[in-house]
Design a protein around this motif. Structure first.
Motif, PDB file in Angstrom:
ATOM      1  N   ASN A 186     -33.337  12.252   0.936  1.00  0.00           N
ATOM      2  CA  ASN A 186     -32.103  11.975   1.670  1.00  0.00           C
ATOM      3  C   ASN A 186     -32.059  10.569   2.267  1.00  0.00           C
ATOM      4  N   VAL A 187     -32.856   9.662   1.711  1.00  0.00           N
ATOM      5  CA  VAL A 187     -32.696   8.249   2.055  1.00  0.00           C
ATOM      6  C   VAL A 187     -31.873   7.562   0.968  1.00  0.00           C
ATOM      7  N   ALA A 188     -32.271   7.785  -0.279  1.00  0.00           N
ATOM      8  CA  ALA A 188     -31.515   7.193  -1.380  1.00  0.00           C
ATOM      9  C   ALA A 188     -30.317   8.061  -1.756  1.00  0.00           C
ATOM     10  N   ASN A 189     -30.460   9.376  -1.612  1.00  0.00           N
ATOM     11  CA  ASN A 189     -29.323  10.281  -1.821  1.00  0.00           C
ATOM     12  C   ASN A 189     -28.738  10.285  -3.221  1.00  0.00           C
ATOM     13  N   ALA A 225     -29.374  12.178  -5.917  1.00  0.00           N
ATOM     14  CA  ALA A 225     -29.138  13.470  -6.555  1.00  0.00           C
ATOM     15  C   ALA A 225     -27.848  14.128  -6.082  1.00  0.00           C
ATOM     16  N   GLN A 226     -27.398  13.749  -4.871  1.00  0.00           N
ATOM     17  CA  GLN A 226     -26.166  14.340  -4.345  1.00  0.00           C
ATOM     18  C   GLN A 226     -25.015  14.199  -5.333  1.00  0.00           C
ATOM     19  N   CYS A 227     -24.920  13.049  -5.968  1.00  0.00           N
ATOM     20  CA  CYS A 227     -23.818  12.839  -6.904  1.00  0.00           C
ATOM     21  C   CYS A 227     -24.279  12.906  -8.359  1.00  0.00           C
ATOM     22  N   SER A 266     -29.301   2.049   1.255  1.00  0.00           N
ATOM     23  CA  SER A 266     -29.637   1.870   2.655  1.00  0.00           C
ATOM     24  C   SER A 266     -30.709   0.794   2.786  1.00  0.00           C
ATOM     25  N   MET A 297     -19.944   5.074  -5.630  1.00  0.00           N
ATOM     26  CA  MET A 297     -21.355   4.666  -5.597  1.00  0.00           C
ATOM     27  C   MET A 297     -21.600   3.689  -4.453  1.00  0.00           C
ATOM     28  N   PRO A 298     -22.373   4.133  -3.429  1.00  0.00           N
ATOM     29  CA  PRO A 298     -22.572   3.258  -2.272  1.00  0.00           C
ATOM     30  C   PRO A 298     -23.741   2.300  -2.459  1.00  0.00           C
ATOM     31  N   ALA A 299     -23.785   1.298  -1.605  1.00  0.00           N
ATOM     32  CA  ALA A 299     -24.932   0.397  -1.587  1.00  0.00           C
ATOM     33  C   ALA A 299     -26.121   1.123  -0.978  1.00  0.00           C
ATOM     34  N   GLY A 311     -23.413  16.157 -10.094  1.00  0.00           N
ATOM     35  CA  GLY A 311     -23.531  16.517  -8.677  1.00  0.00           C
ATOM     36  C   GLY A 311     -22.211  16.474  -7.937  1.00  0.00           C
ATOM     37  N   GLN A 312     -21.335  15.569  -8.345  1.00  0.00           N
ATOM     38  CA  GLN A 312     -20.075  15.379  -7.602  1.00  0.00           C
ATOM     39  C   GLN A 312     -19.022  14.955  -8.627  1.00  0.00           C
ATOM     40  N   LYS A 337     -33.117   1.053   4.483  1.00  0.00           N
ATOM     41  CA  LYS A 337     -34.399   1.747   4.617  1.00  0.00           C
ATOM     42  C   LYS A 337     -35.131   1.828   3.280  1.00  0.00           C
TER      43      LYS A 337
END
Lengths: 263, 482
Positions: free
Chosen positions: B350-353, B355-357, B445, B441-443, B366-367, B447
């Motif tokens: 849940n940092v790169a996230n 798989a969510q999409c 994080s 598709m977001p940039a 995923g989405q 982190k």
């Protein structure tokens, strides 16, 4: 209840002159309450399709039109002083000086954005938090400032500075959780208010003078069909000119016609 | 319908060039049977902005006139001249003329009308991505008028660099209908890059003027009232300044996108450029030495001498590290496996996230109900939102104005090995790091460290080589038999 709906040219000129001499500056406030003029619509539950085990437990509802079932108060209406392109924004009261470069927080919390409408003064930064156990991303479709779309991992925050005013509120969304939507308002003055759950709003420390106040809600766009003092009125583009004097101007209860929110 | 005014003698934007003469030449070239093509107004955007206000017919006409005054016509493009911005560097008029107009060539055989020859069928005269073929293509051709470009080296919604645009022309876009234009000569490619920028800037100025006009202009007000030029020059100037202000802020965005490019850090040592199989071949007999301070030394031969490890490459170069500072020493493909494993872990975390999409198996499932920005801005992000699947009447109202049927944007199926923005590791790095403008598709994080992003790149590039990405062996066998 003090009330004045007329725009006095002389006052406007007075205000322009007085803006230069701080000692002469007087400050007033504007308050009022917006209510839905009809049977409050029922909150529509959200069909949680992502991270169901986490987001599904919060009883999320659609916040596009939020009416208090008890008192018909209309929440999340944004009220700001409208400044025509090329005109100077209203002078900011010294009390706002401290918050000039402040960081304003918006949180991804319980699979929604908190607050639902976040307001910034140009020059301030937005701090985007994620208090949830799941990952979010925050996409902000600003028009003048650079639009952003960042992932915000669980427990983390990111920061974005907003240098310029936006004419209209910008949509904030999360691509992972499509129901998540909120709004960012950036004006180049601090006179922006958002109605609370009962429909109340207050703009404090407004420089005396006649200003155009603009009323906006996400579903209706500009709030233009209203009943003030029992009189049905049209506020073109949600705008109304009001004279602010030292003290408090209370608009009382403004009824907002359901027609504002139909397709 | 709005007519664009021709013979615009009082045009305050135009420099005193022989515009009339050019228009005559263009008319001759186009023949007399059909009228010259016009830029279409962005009626879809105008309607999407309706909730913020509407324009009168006069105001819409003024908008069309202002745009023509600033940018000319498809046969006779013009570059708005402003002090303090070098518009010519962004949109060179010589290149624009080469790209614009009817298809043909001069007496020296130099082609002109390149845009209409190569691009217009899909991207449309106006650059609205709605040419005659558009509806039959998936994905739809790009509508330039948002100024949003997906495959570029600058972050966010910033304009692409010159090299970014040219690269797309040369390489084409894998997995789409966009072909490579590698066979065009360099001058022709340059002309098209300038012309695409011109259409994008023109489109964005139009949007900005629509956006400000709908919320600012009362029905009795004017965007640009030429009658005032005589009667009230001061008011006329303020109208003009307002329009030019929008042009200026748009041009400034395009002045030097190169300065916005963040350098891509080098791939970590031991990181191979090609897929897993190639990695194994390349890595055979190679060694990696990890140091306690996080360095990775790579060579084909590792020897020990005087308390030091000497790591020697095939080319004979040597690096030394004290044995005390060595954390680990192992074959190189094992190191690459580590990067891939790290990438896999990040992919579902849940940092790169990711798989969510892209889905847990990276099949892009995923989405699947989202829309790209070009569609979302008049549907799901309209006020009130339009659900393209159910609000058929409202969709039809936009369709009548030229909008293409809404389609969901699908996250990429990463097991296909088809990468629209390019298959080089740096291409995938940039997609992950910067996100993809105009899409969900977001940039990444902050982190995610550089190494994390490279690990994700390694994992993504290994996916098509995983067994589950390949068709079952016996199925392939059956196909052969048939």
């Amino acid at each position: 209840m003090m009330r004045s709906w007329t725009c006095l040219a002389a006052t406007a000129i007075f205000c322009l002159l007085s803006a230069t001499s701080v000692e002469a500056q007087q400050w007033g406030s504007l308050k009022g309450r917006l209510v839905y003029d009809g049977t409050p619509p029922k909150a529509i539950p959200i069909n949680v399709t992502k991270d169901v085990e986490f987001c599904g437990k919060f009883g999320l509802v659609d916040e596009e039109l939020t009416v208090n079932p008890e008192n018909a108060g209309l929440a999340n209406v944004v009220i700001w002083i409208y400044v025509k392109t090329g005109d100077a924004p209203p002078a900011a009261h010294p009390l706002f000086e401290e918050a000039k470069g402040a960081r304003i927080k918006i949180d991804n919390k319980m699979c929604r954005f908190e607050p639902h409408v976040v307001t910034l003064r140009a020059g301030q930064s937005l701090e985007i938090h994620n208090s949830d156990a799941v990952g979010h991303n925050t996409k902000i479709d600003t028009f003048v400032n650079p639009p952003i779309n960042y992932t915000v991992p669980s427990g983390q925050k990111i920061e974005q500075k907003y240098e310029q005013a936006e004419r209209l509120p910008a949509a904030v969304s999360c691509s992972i959780h499509p129901w998540m939507k909120s709004w960012l308002v950036v004006q180049d003055h601090p006179y922006v208010a958002v109605t609370d759950k009962d429909g109340n709003f207050e703009l404090k420390n407004v420089p005396a003078g006649t200003w155009t106040f603009q009323f906006w809600q996400e579903r209706s766009g500009f709030v233009d069909q209203v009943t003030v003092d029992g009189q049905a009125t049209e506020w073109k583009r949600g705008r109304v000119d009001l004279e602010i004097k030292a003290g408090e101007l209370d608009l009382g209860t403004i009824k907002v016609a359901p027609e504002n929110f139909t397709d | 319908m709005v007519m664009v005014m021709r013979g615009f003698w009082a045009n305050p934007f135009a420099r005193p060039v022989a515009a009339g003469l050019l228009a005559v030449v263009a008319l001759l070239a186009a023949g007399c049977s059909s009228p010259p093509p016009d830029f279409k107004l962005n009626l879809v955007y105008l309607k999407a902005e309706e909730r913020n206000g509407t324009l009168t017919e006069t105001q819409v006409q003024e908008l069309a006139d202002a745009l023509e005054g600033l940018f000319g016509t498809p046969d006779n493009p013009q570059v708005p001249q402003l002090e303090g911005v070098d518009a010519v560097a962004i949109m060179n008029p010589d290149y624009l003329r080469k790209a614009a107009g009817a298809v043909g060539s001069d007496e020296l055989g130099r082609a002109h009308g390149l845009y209409r020859k190569h691009c217009v069928h899909c991207h449309g005269v106006t650059g609205d991505g709605a040419g005659p073929t558009a509806e039959f293509l998936n994905p739809y051709p790009r509508d330039y008028r948002r100024g949003t470009f997906k495959f570029k080296s600058t972050p966010g919604e910033n304009p692409p660099t010159h090299a970014d645009l040219k690269r797309v022309l040369i390489e084409g876009i894998n997995g789409t209908s966009m072909p490579s234009f590698r066979l065009l000569d360099d001058d022709e490619l340059e002309a098209l890059v300038h012309y695409v920028r011109y259409l994008a800037i023109r489109g964005r100025v139009e949007r900005a003027l629509i956006r400000s006009s709908v919320s600012e202009l009362e029905p009795d007000m004017h965007l640009l009232d030429f009658a005032l030029a005589q009667t009230d020059p001061a008011e006329f100037k303020s109208q003009l300044d307002f329009i030019l202000g929008e042009v200026e802020s748009e041009l400034k965005r395009w002045e030097n996108p190169d300065t916005l490019v963040q350098p891509v850090p080098n791939a970590p040592a031991g990181w191979h450029a090609e897929g897993q199989e190639a990695q194994r071949a390349e890595a055979a007999g190679q060694w990696s030495v990890l140091t306690t301070d996080g360095r990775v030394l790579v060579g084909s031969k590792v020897t020990e001498a005087d308390g030091e490890l000497v790591v020697e490459t095939a080319g004979g170069q040597t690096q030394r590290v004290a044995v005390a500072d060595v954390e680990e020493r192992k074959p190189l493909d094992e190191l690459m496996e580590q990067y891939i494993a790290r990438g896999k872990e990040l992919f579902s975390g849940n940092v790169a996230n990711c798989a969510q999409c892209h889905g847990t198996l990276a099949l892009g499932d995923g989405q699947v109900t989202d829309y790209d920005e070009w569609t979302a801005e008049w549907t799901t992000k309209n006020n009130p939102p339009i659900n393209p699947k159910t609000d058929i009447n409202r969709v039809d109202a936009f369709r009548a104005l030229g909008a293409l049927p809404p389609r969901n944007i699908r996250p990429r199926n990463l097991r296909m090995g088809i990468y629209r923005g390019g298959r080089r590791p740096v291409d995938i790095y940039l997609r992950i790091k910067n996100g993809i403008a105009g899409t969900p598709m977001p940039a990444a994080s902050s982190k995610l460290t550089d190494l994390d992003v490279w690990a994700l790149v390694a994992y993504v590039r290994s996916l098509p080589y995983e067994p589950i990405s390949q068709p079952p062996r016996d199925a392939a066998f059956q196909r052969d038999r048939l």
